[in-house]
Design a protein around this motif. Structure first.
Motif, PDB file in Angstrom:
ATOM      1  N   VAL A  35       0.854  -1.181   0.000  1.00 40.81           N
ATOM      2  CA  VAL A  35       0.000   0.000   0.000  1.00 40.81           C
ATOM      3  C   VAL A  35       0.893   1.236   0.000  1.00 40.81           C
ATOM      4  O   VAL A  35       1.618   1.496   0.956  1.00 40.81           O
ATOM      5  N   ASP A 185     -18.401  11.293   5.113  1.00 36.70           N
ATOM      6  CA  ASP A 185     -18.354  11.543   6.557  1.00 36.70           C
ATOM      7  C   ASP A 185     -17.297  10.664   7.216  1.00 36.70           C
ATOM      8  O   ASP A 185     -16.970   9.596   6.718  1.00 36.70           O
ATOM      9  N   VAL A 186     -16.834  11.110   8.367  1.00 29.74           N
ATOM     10  CA  VAL A 186     -15.705  10.429   8.997  1.00 29.74           C
ATOM     11  C   VAL A 186     -16.026   8.986   9.401  1.00 29.74           C
ATOM     12  O   VAL A 186     -15.198   8.085   9.246  1.00 29.74           O
ATOM     13  N   THR A 187     -17.263   8.726   9.865  1.00 29.58           N
ATOM     14  CA  THR A 187     -17.572   7.337  10.230  1.00 29.58           C
ATOM     15  C   THR A 187     -17.661   6.455   8.979  1.00 29.58           C
ATOM     16  O   THR A 187     -17.274   5.288   9.005  1.00 29.58           O
ATOM     17  N   GLN A 189     -15.999   7.172   6.190  1.00 28.14           N
ATOM     18  CA  GLN A 189     -14.607   7.092   5.736  1.00 28.14           C
ATOM     19  C   GLN A 189     -13.918   5.888   6.355  1.00 28.14           C
ATOM     20  O   GLN A 189     -13.222   5.134   5.689  1.00 28.14           O
ATOM     21  N   LYS A 190     -14.149   5.708   7.660  1.00 22.81           N
ATOM     22  CA  LYS A 190     -13.509   4.592   8.345  1.00 22.81           C
ATOM     23  C   LYS A 190     -13.957   3.265   7.745  1.00 22.81           C
ATOM     24  O   LYS A 190     -13.148   2.380   7.496  1.00 22.81           O
ATOM     25  N   MET A 197      -8.728  -1.879   2.879  1.00 22.05           N
ATOM     26  CA  MET A 197      -7.595  -2.596   3.468  1.00 22.05           C
ATOM     27  C   MET A 197      -7.880  -4.093   3.564  1.00 22.05           C
ATOM     28  O   MET A 197      -7.001  -4.918   3.326  1.00 22.05           O
ATOM     29  N   GLN A 200      -7.577  -5.514   0.134  1.00 23.83           N
ATOM     30  CA  GLN A 200      -6.161  -5.528  -0.243  1.00 23.83           C
ATOM     31  C   GLN A 200      -5.454  -6.702   0.410  1.00 23.83           C
ATOM     32  O   GLN A 200      -4.704  -7.433  -0.241  1.00 23.83           O
ATOM     33  N   MET A 214      -3.231  13.367   6.218  1.00 24.00           N
ATOM     34  CA  MET A 214      -2.164  12.652   6.915  1.00 24.00           C
ATOM     35  C   MET A 214      -2.718  11.550   7.821  1.00 24.00           C
ATOM     36  O   MET A 214      -2.061  10.535   8.048  1.00 24.00           O
ATOM     37  N   GLY A 215      -3.925  11.763   8.342  1.00 23.77           N
ATOM     38  CA  GLY A 215      -4.552  10.740   9.178  1.00 23.77           C
ATOM     39  C   GLY A 215      -4.836   9.473   8.386  1.00 23.77           C
ATOM     40  O   GLY A 215      -4.585   8.357   8.852  1.00 23.77           O
ATOM     41  N   VAL A 217      -3.243   8.515   5.724  1.00 22.20           N
ATOM     42  CA  VAL A 217      -1.933   7.924   5.459  1.00 22.20           C
ATOM     43  C   VAL A 217      -1.493   7.079   6.654  1.00 22.20           C
ATOM     44  O   VAL A 217      -1.113   5.915   6.514  1.00 22.20           O
ATOM     45  N   ALA A 218      -1.611   7.674   7.837  1.00 24.84           N
ATOM     46  CA  ALA A 218      -1.149   6.993   9.048  1.00 24.84           C
ATOM     47  C   ALA A 218      -1.882   5.677   9.277  1.00 24.84           C
ATOM     48  O   ALA A 218      -1.321   4.732   9.810  1.00 24.84           O
ATOM     49  N   GLU A 219      -3.147   5.611   8.849  1.00 23.99           N
ATOM     50  CA  GLU A 219      -3.934   4.421   9.153  1.00 23.99           C
ATOM     51  C   GLU A 219      -3.944   3.378   8.042  1.00 23.99           C
ATOM     52  O   GLU A 219      -4.597   2.350   8.183  1.00 23.99           O
ATOM     53  N   THR A 220      -3.298   3.657   6.905  1.00 26.29           N
ATOM     54  CA  THR A 220      -3.382   2.693   5.812  1.00 26.29           C
ATOM     55  C   THR A 220      -2.039   2.292   5.185  1.00 26.29           C
ATOM     56  O   THR A 220      -1.855   1.137   4.834  1.00 26.29           O
ATOM     57  N   ALA A 221      -1.123   3.251   5.039  1.00 28.47           N
ATOM     58  CA  ALA A 221       0.007   3.040   4.136  1.00 28.47           C
ATOM     59  C   ALA A 221       1.095   2.139   4.694  1.00 28.47           C
ATOM     60  O   ALA A 221       1.286   2.037   5.904  1.00 28.47           O
TER      61      ALA A 221
ATOM     62  N   PRO B 258      -9.174   9.443  11.969  1.00 27.36           N
ATOM     63  CA  PRO B 258      -7.831   8.907  11.828  1.00 27.36           C
ATOM     64  C   PRO B 258      -6.838   9.690  12.690  1.00 27.36           C
ATOM     65  O   PRO B 258      -6.920  10.908  12.791  1.00 27.36           O
ATOM     66  N   ARG B 268       0.112  -0.738  14.119  1.00 30.87           N
ATOM     67  CA  ARG B 268      -0.545  -1.173  12.887  1.00 30.87           C
ATOM     68  C   ARG B 268       0.458  -1.859  11.953  1.00 30.87           C
ATOM     69  O   ARG B 268       0.178  -2.906  11.371  1.00 30.87           O
TER      70      ARG B 268
END
Lengths: 279, 280
Positions: A35, A185-187, A189-190, A197, A200, A214-215, A217-221, B258, B268
């Protein structure tokens, strides 16, 4: 091992006031099952570089690159016919505005069956069955009914799920997601990020996630590439990037996050780049 | 401490007219919300699309009428359904919208954009109007020479500065900001948030700040009101709410936001590595 390799990509647009360089000598490499997040603000060329790889730019764009290969095949020198066998089948893409990405005049079922018949070569009957299966897989509630629904009858999150179902219908080896959750919306989005993911991880496809957030990015990449004004600023694995960003622009972006505010004022990117931004 | 705006049990119904096959129905978009904002303070209203937060914002900004409840501005009850607000009342409350591309007239020079509120609401002479507009441009961080430029000559962040300047021309006591930084890039967002803080301090403004972004809210708010489906599910000071969110919906919002915390990333990445190793 790399699935997509782009070296020294430059994209110029012919405009009425002369040529404008949107992407300026960018390298992109994404490995199998990886990713990669491409992060940048508007004008960083993050979308344009991926549209160039897909061959989706308008005629006003001039694309040059030293190398553009997908799984060892040269995308630059292949015929349009050969390229179409890859684009939309082995490389697929989803976009920011899920409702606008779908055709408002046809049911979602018709649209996904179209993909399955033309790009996966299924019969009409097989396509219908597979469409239902895919709708289930991406978590669309009441999938039988939703196949008969038009895009305007569904929410943004559901439309994005339909787009994802279409994008994974051909079993791609690379999925490019261009700001897939920005309009949501953020919920929601999650949910969508979790779905991407999960797909993937199950399929082992590579995923390029284009984002400004950036959030996300932090949670997926796994790996991150930071772009600014058409140039690559920094490339690093996700942990090193957040732990010890090397480039001043990356540091500026991270410190401009409101959650990282220390004291009363937010440091701005401009204060790092001495007026380079927002002239 | 003086209360600038106070709402008691504000309600808003939308009537959806029926047709041949469909009976008319009423949707309650805002279901009885109470709040108050003091001078120099910020109330953030948080919610997702359909929560009614923008509807409430438009009621507070005296743009839309409420269907019930009581709204007081500086202690005076006001109901625009019954009585047109006075110029003075209109001047006290101003609004900034989300999309700075849509909220400025492309054919209007920004000098005129800034002078228009004075032209419509006051009897200030032309030379003075111009002086005040130029002064305000400088206050929001733009050179006074930009007076004769058109909106398309500005970036998104600059346009939002212009929209903020316009809102401040009448010396309001309350600004209603509807997602003012959502359309902006991160670096520009930081600049505009800083500007809003500076202006709040300088003019002792009360803000009603509508947002879906909890990290922005945490930065700017004194008090927070969380809305879901037209109801205020949780209300409290920023410290209380961020330290210990009580309502399940607030917790869900927090969980979905996030985060860029390095420890969370480390966890993670380790999880993903372990899963890959198991798959091989």
């Amino acid at each position: 091992m790399a699935i997509l390799t782009i070296r020294n990509l430059t994209v110029r647009f012919a405009t009425s006031t002369g040529s404008f360089t949107a992407v300026d000598g960018i390298d992109v490499r994404v490995d199998k099952g990886e990713v990669l997040a491409i992060v940048g603000e508007s004008g960083s060329g993050k979308s344009v570089s991926m549209l160039a790889a897909m061959g989706l730019l308008p005629d006003t764009a001039t694309v040059t690159a030293d190398e553009m290969t997908f799984d060892g095949k040269d995308l630059l020198r292949m015929s349009p016919k050969e390229r179409r066998k890859i684009i939309g089948r082995e490389i697929t893409m989803i976009f920011q505005e899920p409702i606008a990405s779908l055709n408002p005049s046809f049911t979602t079922g018709y649209q996904i069956e179209e993909v399955l018949r033309y790009n996966a070569g299924l019969s009409k009957k097989a396509a219908r069955a597979r469409a239902l299966e895919l709708f289930r897989q991406v978590g669309i509630p009441d999938p039988e009914e939703k196949l008969k629904a038009y895009p305007h009858q569904m929410s943004g999150g559901q439309c994005q799920r339909v787009m994802i179902a279409m994008a994974i219908a051909t079993g791609p080896r690379l999925l490019i997601a261009d700001e897939p959750t920005t309009a949501l919306d953020v919920t929601i989005q999650k949910q969508i990020l979790d779905l991407l993911m999960e797909l993937q991880e199950k399929s082992g496809m590579a995923l390029i996630l284009i984002t400004h957030d950036m959030g996300v990015v932090a949670e997926t990449a796994d790996r991150v590439q930071v772009q600014y004004k058409g140039k690559k600023m920094e490339e690093a694995d996700v942990l090193s990037l957040f732990e010890a960003p090397k480039h001043p622009y990356t540091r500026a972006l991270l410190s401009a996050l409101p959650e990282n505010a220390t004291g009363d004022r937010l440091p701005t990117v401009a204060s790092f780049l001495e007026g380079e931004v927002n002239r | 401490m003086s209360v600038v705006v106070e709402g008691k049990n504000i309600i808003r119904d939308y009537h959806i007219p029926g047709s041949l096959l469909r009976p008319a129905k009423t949707v309650r978009a805002v279901k009885g919300i109470s709040f108050s904002v003091e001078r120099g303070k910020t109330l953030a209203i948080v919610g997702e699309s359909g929560s009614g937060k923008s509807t409430l914002a438009r009621i507070i900004a005296l743009i839309d009428q409420s269907s019930g409840g009581e709204l007081k501005i500086e202690g005076k009850p006001i109901d625009i359904a019954k009585q047109k607000p006075s110029r003075d009342m209109r001047s006290k409350v101003q609004m900034v919208f989300q999309n700075p591309y849509g909220s400025l007239n492309p054919r209007q020079k920004i000098g005129d954009v800034l002078m228009e509120p004075l032209l419509l609401n006051t009897d200030i002479p032309a030379a003075e109007r111009r002086r005040r507009a130029e002064e305000m441009l400088v206050k929001v961080g733009l050179p006074a020479e930009h007076f004769n430029r058109y909106p398309h000559m500005f970036s998104g962040g600059q346009r939002q500065r212009i929209a903020i300047a316009r809102a401040l021309m009448l010396n309001p006591t309350l600004l209603v900001l509807d997602e003012p930084v959502s359309a902006l890039d991160l670096s520009v967002q930081a600049q505009v948030l800083n500007l809003l803080r500076d202006l709040q301090e300088e003019f002792n403004l009360a803000y009603v700040f509508i947002s879906h972004d909890l990290s922005v809210v945490r930065y700017i708010a004194d008090d927070v009101l969380v809305m879901n489906k037209g109801e205020a599910v949780e209300q409290g000071t920023r410290e209380e709410l961020f330290a210990a969110p009580k309502h399940p919906y607030t917790r869900e919002l927090f969980a979905a936001t996030p985060i860029t915390d390095v420890e969370a990333i480390r966890e993670r990445v380790a999880r993903r590595k372990a899963m890959r190793a198991a798959a091989v």
